[in-house]
Design an enzyme around this catalytic site. Structure first.
Site, PDB file in Angstrom:
ATOM      1  CE1 TYR A   6      39.583  38.011  29.281  1.00 23.54           C
ATOM      2  CE2 TYR A   6      40.493  37.294  31.887  1.00 23.54           C
ATOM      3  CZ  TYR A   6      39.623  37.908  30.551  1.00 23.54           C
ATOM      4  OH  TYR A   6      39.087  39.465  31.457  1.00 23.54           O
ATOM      5  CE1 TYR A 133      38.175  43.312  31.134  1.00 25.78           C
ATOM      6  CE2 TYR A 133      36.733  43.433  33.401  1.00 25.78           C
ATOM      7  CZ  TYR A 133      37.038  42.282  31.999  1.00 25.78           C
ATOM      8  OH  TYR A 133      36.648  41.710  31.883  1.00 25.78           O
ATOM      9  CG  ASP A 223      32.215  48.585  36.949  1.00 24.72           C
ATOM     10  OD1 ASP A 223      32.415  47.925  37.931  1.00 24.72           O
ATOM     11  OD2 ASP A 223      32.839  48.115  35.930  1.00 24.72           O
ATOM     12  CE  LYS A 250      36.648  40.357  39.831  1.00 29.74           C
ATOM     13  NZ  LYS A 250      36.618  42.053  38.441  1.00 29.74           N
TER      14      LYS A 250
HETATM   15  C1  LIG Z   1      36.274  41.613  37.060  1.00 30.92           C
HETATM   16  C2  LIG Z   1      35.157  43.228  36.654  1.00 30.92           C
HETATM   17  C3  LIG Z   1      33.495  42.924  35.542  1.00 30.92           C
HETATM   18  C4  LIG Z   1      33.869  41.858  35.193  1.00 30.92           C
HETATM   19  O1  LIG Z   1      32.829  41.070  36.313  1.00 30.92           O
HETATM   20  P1  LIG Z   1      31.815  39.792  35.988  1.00 30.92           P
HETATM   21  O2  LIG Z   1      32.065  39.213  37.306  1.00 30.92           O
HETATM   22  O3  LIG Z   1      33.954  38.946  35.047  1.00 30.92           O
HETATM   23  O4  LIG Z   1      31.786  39.686  34.698  1.00 30.92           O
HETATM   24  C5  LIG Z   1      33.522  43.910  35.413  1.00 30.92           C
HETATM   25  N1  LIG Z   1      33.800  45.288  35.217  1.00 30.92           N
HETATM   26  C6  LIG Z   1      35.416  45.288  36.419  1.00 30.92           C
HETATM   27  C7  LIG Z   1      36.215  47.123  36.586  1.00 30.92           C
HETATM   28  C8  LIG Z   1      35.765  44.146  36.844  1.00 30.92           C
HETATM   29  O5  LIG Z   1      37.047  44.516  37.509  1.00 30.92           O
END
Ligand SMILES: *Cc1c(COP(=O)(O)O)cnc(C)c1O
Length: 400
Positions: A6, A133, A223, A250
Site C-alpha cells: 500500500y 473490504y 467474513d 487474522k
Molecule cells: C484483512 C481482511 C481480509 C484479508 O485477509 P488477508 O489475510 O490479508 O488476505 C479479508 N477480509 C477482511 C474483513 C479483512 O479484514
C-alpha cells in the site's frame, strides 16, 4: 529490495525496524512501542505468547509442513475438531488456506458451486455491502467496495456479478426483491467494516439478512477475518446470527503465523457431498493446514478460552467508552466504538498527517489510514497501556 504494501515506494518514509517484540510491545533499536493496532488486528494475545510459541516449537521438532493432498496430521485434525466445538451452530466443515483473501475466495467459490452442483446456473451474482473490504485478490476486490484500495479495478469497470448495498434494511430488502433469483450469496463483514473505515452498523440488519437469505435460498457468508475472536465484543458475530459460511483469518493463529479457514455449515457441505466427482470443491492451497499454523491456532484458541477474553474485551470496551465518549475537536467528524475497536474519523485526511511520528515519540505504534485514526489493541493490554494509547490519540487533536 522489499516492495512494501500500500505504499508509493518513491515517497514512502522508512518503516520502523523491529528487533524484538513481546506482549503488547514492539521494540526498535531505541524505542519501546505499544502496538495499538495488533499488527493488522491479528496479535490478540500480544507478541511471543509463551503457549503459542511453545506449540510452534514443539511442532517444528516433529515436522513443519506436509501437504493435505493425500496426507493428514494430528495438528490439523485437532484444530478442525476444536473449531467444530468452538464455532456456533453447524459451522463444522473447515477448509484451510494461507490467508484471509484466499479463504474469502474459497467461500465465494463454494457459494457459486453450491448452486452449480444443483444445476442452477443463473445464480451468478454476489450481494455485498458498500464500503466493504474482503481482501486484495481479484474476486475479493470485486466483492469489496473500496476504491481507495482497489482503484485498479477501474481498468475493466464495475463487475456485472456483484451488487453492492448500503447497511439499511430498506436497501437490503430492495436488493433482495430485485436480484434474489440471480444471487448465490450475501457476503458481509458483520457489524464492523474494518478496512473500509471502521464503519459500524446494527445487528438488526444481519437478522433481517438471515431472514431474507432463508426466504430466497441465498447463502449468507460472514467474513469474520477481522471481527472474529472477540473484536466486536461478541466472540463471533456468528454467535448471534448464524451464517451458512464463516471466514476466519487474522487472529486465528493469534497473529503468530499466517493462516485462515473457511468453515461451512452442513447445508453447504451436503451440497458438495455426492458420488459425482464434478461436485467436489476444486481448491487446494499448497500450504493449507500447515502444521505450524494449526498448532499455533490450537494454542491460540485455548489461550482465548483460558484467559477470560470476553471479560477482558468488555473491560477494554468500557474503559475506551469512558475515555473517548463525547471527545471532539475541530476537524473530527465522528468518534465510534465497538468492543475492542475505537475509531476517530476526521473531515480531512491531512489532519492525520504526522500522527504516526507523534505517537512514536510517545511510545505508541499507530497506522492511521485515509480519514481514520483507530486502535485495535491486543486483549492483554493493561489499563495504563490502553489509556496511553487513547490519550495519545486525544492529545494529537488537543495539541493542534
Ligand atoms: C484483512 C481482511 C481480509 C484479508 O485477509 P488477508 O489475510 O490479508 O488476505 C479479508 N477480509 C477482511 C474483513 C479483512 O479484514
Amino acid at each position: 529490495m522489499i516492495w512494501y504494501p500500500y505504499e508509493q515506494m518513491k515517497t514512502m518514509k522508512d518503516p520502523y525496524r523491529i528487533i524484538d517484540a513481546e506482549g503488547v510491545y514492539l521494540y526498535t533499536e531505541d524505542k519501546k512501542l505499544i502496538d495499538s493496532i495488533s499488527s493488522w488486528w491479528s496479535v490478540i494475545h500480544g507478541y511471543r505468547h509463551p503457549k503459542i510459541t511453545k506449540a510452534i516449537k514443539d511442532q517444528a521438532d516433529k515436522f513443519s509442513h506436509v501437504m493435505l493432498g493425500g496426507l493428514t496430521h494430528d495438528s490439523v485434525i485437532r484444530l478442525a475438531d476444536k473449531l467444530k466445538d468452538f464455532l456456533p451452530g453447524d459451522l463444522d466443515y473447515c477448509f484451510f488456506s494461507d490467508s484471509g483473501s484466499v479463504a474469502v475466495e474459497v467461500a465465494l467459490k463454494m457459494a457459486l458451486q453450491y448452486y452449480v452442483n444443483q444445476n442452477k446456473f443463473e445464480r451468478t451474482k454476489i450481494l455485498s455491502l458498500t464500503h466493504s473490504y474482503h481482501g486484495d485478490t481479484f474476486k475479493t476486490m470485486e466483492a469489496g467496495d473500496d476504491e481507495d484500495y482497489h482503484f485498479i479495478l477501474k481498468a475493466y469497470g464495475v463487475s456485472p456479478n456483484v451488487v453492492h448495498v448500503d447497511t439499511t434494511i430498506e436497501a437490503l430488502e430492495e436488493a433482495f426483491d430485485k436480484y434474489h433469483n440471480e444471487l448465490n450469496c450475501f457476503i458481509v463483514e458483520p457489524l464492523l467494516q474494518g478496512a473500509g473505515g471502521m464503519r459500524m452498523y446494527d445487528i438488526s440488519f444481519l437478522k433481517r439478512a438471515r431472514e431474507l437469505c432463508d426466504k430466497y435460498d441465498v447463502l449468507l457468508i460472514f467474513d469474520e477475518v477481522a471481527t472474529g475472536f472477540g473484536r466486536t465484543g461478541y466472540r463471533f458475530v456468528s454467535d448471534v446470527v448464524l451464517p451458512d459460511i464463516i471466514v476466519l483469518g487474522k487472529a486465528l493463529t493469534g497473529g503468530h503465523i499466517g493462516h485462515a479457514a473457511t468453515v461451512a455449515g452442513k447445508k453447504v457441505y451436503d451440497g458438495f457431498y455426492s458420488d459425482d466427482p464434478d461436485h467436489a470443491l476444486m481448491h487446494g492451497p499448497t500450504f493449507m493446514g500447515n502444521a505450524l499454523a494449526c498448532s499455533a491456532a490450537l494454542a491460540s484458541i485455548e489461550a482465548f478460552e483460558e484467559g477470560n477474553y470476553m471479560d477482558r474485551i468488555a473491560h477494554i470496551a468500557e474503559l475506551t467508552r469512558e475515555t473517548m465518549e463525547g471527545f471532539t475537536a475541530p476537524g473530527i467528524k465522528d468518534v465510534r466504538m465497538m468492543g475492542g475497536c475505537v475509531c476517530i474519523e476526521v473531515e480531512d485526511s491531512s489532519l492525520l498527517k504526522g500522527y504516526q511520528e507523534f505517537a512514536y515519540e510517545r511510545g505508541v505504534f499507530a497506522r492511521p489510514f485515509l480519514n481514520y485514526l483507530y486502535a485495535m489493541v491486543p486483549y492483554v493490554i493493561s489499563d495504563d497501556e490502553l489509556l496511553k494509547v487513547l490519550n495519545t490519540m486525544k492529545e494529537w487533536f488537543e495539541e493542534k
